[in-house]
Each structure stands twice: as structure tokens, then as C-alpha cells.
Design a protein around this motif. Structure first.
Motif, short mmCIF file in Angstrom:
data_model
loop_
_atom_site.label_atom_id
_atom_site.label_comp_id
_atom_site.label_asym_id
_atom_site.label_seq_id
_atom_site.Cartn_x
_atom_site.Cartn_y
_atom_site.Cartn_z
N LEU A 156 18.82 -43.74 7.13
CA LEU A 156 17.42 -43.42 6.86
C LEU A 156 17.19 -41.91 6.85
CD1 LEU A 156 14.42 -44.18 6.53
CD2 LEU A 156 14.28 -44.36 9.02
N PHE A 157 17.70 -41.23 7.86
CA PHE A 157 17.49 -39.79 7.94
C PHE A 157 18.26 -39.03 6.85
CE2 PHE A 157 15.72 -40.59 12.19
CZ PHE A 157 14.66 -39.71 12.17
N LEU A 158 19.42 -39.55 6.47
CA LEU A 158 20.13 -38.94 5.35
C LEU A 158 19.30 -39.03 4.07
CD1 LEU A 158 23.89 -39.97 5.68
CD2 LEU A 158 22.93 -37.66 5.75
N TYR A 159 18.70 -40.19 3.86
CA TYR A 159 17.84 -40.36 2.67
C TYR A 159 16.67 -39.39 2.72
CZ TYR A 159 14.09 -42.17 -0.22
OH TYR A 159 13.06 -42.27 -1.12
N LEU A 160 16.01 -39.30 3.86
CA LEU A 160 14.87 -38.39 3.99
C LEU A 160 15.29 -36.94 3.76
CD1 LEU A 160 13.10 -39.97 7.10
CD2 LEU A 160 12.35 -40.10 4.72
N ALA A 161 16.52 -36.61 4.15
CA ALA A 161 17.00 -35.23 4.02
C ALA A 161 17.29 -34.84 2.58
CB ALA A 161 18.25 -35.02 4.88
N THR A 162 17.57 -35.84 1.72
CA THR A 162 17.95 -35.51 0.35
C THR A 162 16.81 -34.87 -0.44
OG1 THR A 162 17.42 -37.77 -0.37
CG2 THR A 162 19.71 -37.30 0.22
N TYR A 163 15.59 -35.34 -0.22
CA TYR A 163 14.46 -34.79 -0.99
C TYR A 163 14.24 -33.30 -0.74
CZ TYR A 163 9.68 -33.92 -2.57
OH TYR A 163 8.57 -33.39 -3.16
N PRO A 164 14.08 -32.84 0.52
CA PRO A 164 13.92 -31.40 0.71
C PRO A 164 15.13 -30.60 0.25
CG PRO A 164 14.16 -32.52 2.83
CD PRO A 164 13.96 -33.58 1.80
N LEU A 165 16.33 -31.18 0.35
CA LEU A 165 17.51 -30.47 -0.13
C LEU A 165 17.46 -30.29 -1.64
CD1 LEU A 165 20.22 -29.16 0.39
CD2 LEU A 165 21.29 -31.42 0.26
N LEU A 166 17.06 -31.32 -2.36
CA LEU A 166 16.94 -31.22 -3.81
C LEU A 166 15.84 -30.23 -4.21
CD1 LEU A 166 17.35 -34.97 -4.83
CD2 LEU A 166 19.00 -33.12 -5.17
N MET A 167 14.79 -30.16 -3.41
CA MET A 167 13.73 -29.18 -3.66
C MET A 167 14.25 -27.75 -3.48
SD MET A 167 10.97 -30.68 -4.69
CE MET A 167 12.14 -31.73 -5.57
N CYS A 168 15.13 -27.58 -2.52
CA CYS A 168 15.75 -26.26 -2.32
C CYS A 168 16.57 -25.87 -3.53
CB CYS A 168 16.63 -26.27 -1.07
SG CYS A 168 15.72 -26.32 0.49
N PHE A 211 23.23 -36.19 11.30
CA PHE A 211 24.55 -35.60 11.53
C PHE A 211 25.10 -35.98 12.91
CE2 PHE A 211 27.23 -32.07 13.02
CZ PHE A 211 28.19 -32.07 12.02
N ILE A 212 24.25 -35.91 13.91
CA ILE A 212 24.68 -36.24 15.28
C ILE A 212 25.12 -37.70 15.37
CG2 ILE A 212 23.89 -36.50 17.67
CD1 ILE A 212 21.99 -34.10 17.11
N ILE A 213 24.32 -38.59 14.79
CA ILE A 213 24.66 -40.01 14.83
C ILE A 213 25.92 -40.30 14.03
CG2 ILE A 213 23.87 -42.33 14.23
CD1 ILE A 213 21.00 -41.33 14.67
N LEU A 214 26.06 -39.64 12.89
CA LEU A 214 27.24 -39.87 12.05
C LEU A 214 28.52 -39.41 12.75
CD1 LEU A 214 25.88 -38.96 8.50
CD2 LEU A 214 26.67 -41.20 9.30
N ILE A 215 28.44 -38.33 13.50
CA ILE A 215 29.61 -37.89 14.26
C ILE A 215 30.06 -38.99 15.21
CG2 ILE A 215 30.43 -36.30 16.05
CD1 ILE A 215 30.33 -35.06 13.29
N TYR A 216 29.10 -39.59 15.90
CA TYR A 216 29.40 -40.70 16.81
C TYR A 216 30.02 -41.87 16.05
CZ TYR A 216 28.45 -45.07 19.25
OH TYR A 216 28.57 -46.33 19.78
N LEU A 217 29.44 -42.22 14.89
CA LEU A 217 29.93 -43.36 14.12
C LEU A 217 31.33 -43.12 13.58
CD1 LEU A 217 26.66 -44.23 12.17
CD2 LEU A 217 27.71 -45.58 13.99
N ILE A 218 31.61 -41.89 13.18
CA ILE A 218 32.94 -41.56 12.67
C ILE A 218 33.97 -41.62 13.79
CG2 ILE A 218 34.34 -39.70 11.67
CD1 ILE A 218 31.82 -38.95 10.03
N ILE A 219 33.56 -41.26 15.00
CA ILE A 219 34.46 -41.40 16.16
C ILE A 219 34.76 -42.88 16.40
CG2 ILE A 219 34.64 -41.10 18.66
CD1 ILE A 219 33.01 -38.53 18.35
N VAL A 220 33.73 -43.72 16.23
CA VAL A 220 33.93 -45.16 16.40
C VAL A 220 34.88 -45.70 15.33
CG1 VAL A 220 32.78 -47.42 16.28
CG2 VAL A 220 31.70 -45.52 17.51
N ASP A 221 34.68 -45.27 14.09
CA ASP A 221 35.56 -45.69 12.99
C ASP A 221 35.59 -44.58 11.95
OD1 ASP A 221 36.90 -46.86 10.85
OD2 ASP A 221 36.02 -48.83 11.18
#
Length: 239
Positions: free
Chosen positions: A40-52, A73-83
Motif C-alpha cells: 500500500l505504501f509503495l503504491y502511495l509513494a509512486t504518485y509523488p515520485l512520478l510528480m517529481c 522500505f522498513i517493512i520490506l527490509i524485514y520481509l526480505i530477511i524473512v524470504d
């Protein structure tokens, strides 16, 4: 403080439908909760990034990109550690996001190729949610990817004929031909159960064309159509 997010309401269906189909067709686990929050947060982050990338209020949108991307990013780091294999799904999305970035920078967000790239990214998200529950990508996973791609591609054609391309007769025939042809092909090759999930899409593409329907009403019908698609495909793919 008003949240900054894209006004493309149809993208929410693309965000949710493949992801939760992947969850329920796979094996729902507790790990899907942080995975969805990150998604969800990755999706929300894409719009302001595209505006930049479009050089619009760069400091403002960069701030909002940081607000959204940091928890993801913080959550993804945890998930990548898991798998660690979850990283592969992110890497698979990169080329398609680059396509979105190119069209956004050139102010061609409504280009069909841009829409297709976005659809593929969302469908990869569905593969990721399926994998995190099952630990594998099997036939069901790839059917999940394919049917979601076909569904949202049809929705893209339909919405264009109702809004931005409503006076373009060529788009009408592309939309009608796609929807009718898809159902016909599925029946011919023996996947009539799959065809059932696309029948409302065929009807609304033809019956609603040329009608004066508000964008809000179009969105409401699409929610109902998406729910029908989800239910039928869940029944078909879970058997």
C-alpha cells in the motif's frame, strides 16, 4: 493535513484485486499483513515520485514520497530477511515502473503502453502475495497473473471509451472486439468457467457505450464488476 495521492480511482482495484486473489488462492498467513502495508505504501509513494519526474513542486512531492516510502522500505527490509526471494518480485517491477516514469516525464500518462506497464506491475504484486503464502509459483499463480492482466486490460479499453476516447470510434471497436473475442477464445479452448467471469465486462462495454454516465457511476459499476470477477475466479482457480 490532506493526504497526497493520485486521483485515478481505478488504480485501487488494480492494487487490491490481484493482491488479495493471491492471498486467498494461496495460503493466507500473518506475513500478508506487513506485506500488504508495504504494498500500500509503495503504491502511495509512486504518485509523488512520478510528480517529481515531471518537475512539479519537487520539494513538496519529494517530502510526500519520503513519508510514504519510509515505512514501506522498513517493512520490506524485514520481509526480505524473512524470504530474500521477495526481492525478485520487486526487481521484476522495475522495468515497468521505468516505463511509467518515462511517460509521466513526457506528460503522456494516458498512453496505452503506460497503462499496460502499470497493470503488469500490479499483477506481479499478486504473484508476490501468492508466493509469500505458498512458497512457490505454480500453475495457479501464473493463471492468477494472466486473468488479472486480461481483466484490467479490458477495463482500460472500456474506461477509455467512456471518458477520454468516447468520441473515438476505433477505440469502441477495439474494446468490443477485445471483450467479445476474449470470451469466445476462452470458450473455444475449453475454459468456459473463466469466460463466465468476463461476461459482465462484455455487457457493460457494449451496453454502456455512448451513454451519459458520470465518472462516479462508472466507478461504482466497476467495483461491482471487480467483485463478481473476484468471486468467480476464486471459485474456478481454487478447485
Amino acid at each position: 493535513m490532506r493526504l497526497v495521492m493520485a486521483k485515478q480511482h481505478g488504480a485501487w482495484a488494480m492494487l487490491l484485486l490481484p493482491f488479495f486473489m493471491g492471498v486467498f488462492l494461496g495460503q493466507p498467513t500473518i506475513i500478508h499483513i506487513p506485506l500488504f502495508i508495504a504494498w500500500l505504501f509503495l503504491y502511495l509513494a509512486t504518485y509523488p515520485l512520478l510528480m517529481c519526474l515531471k518537475k512539479r513542486k519537487v520539494p513538496f512531492y519529494l517530502k510526500w514520497f519520503s513519508i510514504y516510502f519510509s515505512p514501506a522500505f522498513i517493512i520490506l527490509i524485514y520481509l526480505i530477511i524473512v524470504d530474500y526471494k521477495l526481492l525478485y518480485f520487486g526487481l521484476a517491477m522495475v522495468p515497468f515502473f521505468m516505463i511509467n516514469g518515462y511517460f509521466s516525464k513526457n506528460k503522456q500518462e494516458r498512453a496505452l503502453l503506460n497503462d499496460i506497464a502499470a497493470i503488469i506491475s500490479f499483477c506481479i504484486g499478486g504473484l508476490a502475495s501468492y508466493y509469500m503464502g505458498t512458497g512457490q509459483l505454480d500453475t495457479v499463480a501464473f493463471l492468477l497473473f494472466l486473468v488479472n492482466f486480461l481483466y484490467f486490460l479490458g477495463s482500460t479499453f472500456y474506461v477509455k471509451t467512456m471518458i477520454r476516447e468516447k468520441k473515438n470510434v476505433k477505440y469502441k471497436y477495439v474494446s468490443w472486439g477485445y471483450h467479445i473475442g476474449l470470451v469466445a477464445i476462452l470458450v473455444i479452448i475449453g475454459y468456459w468457467q473463466f469466460a463466465i467471469s468476463f461476461l459482465p465486462s462484455v455487457l457493460r462495454a457494449i451496453l454502456f457505450y455512448g451513454k451519459k454516465i458520470t465518472i462516479k457511476t462508472i466507478g461504482i459499476y466497476e467495483i461491482g464488476n471487480a467483485i463478481f470477477f473476484f468471486i468467480v475466479m476464486f471459485i474456478v482457480l481454487s478447485n
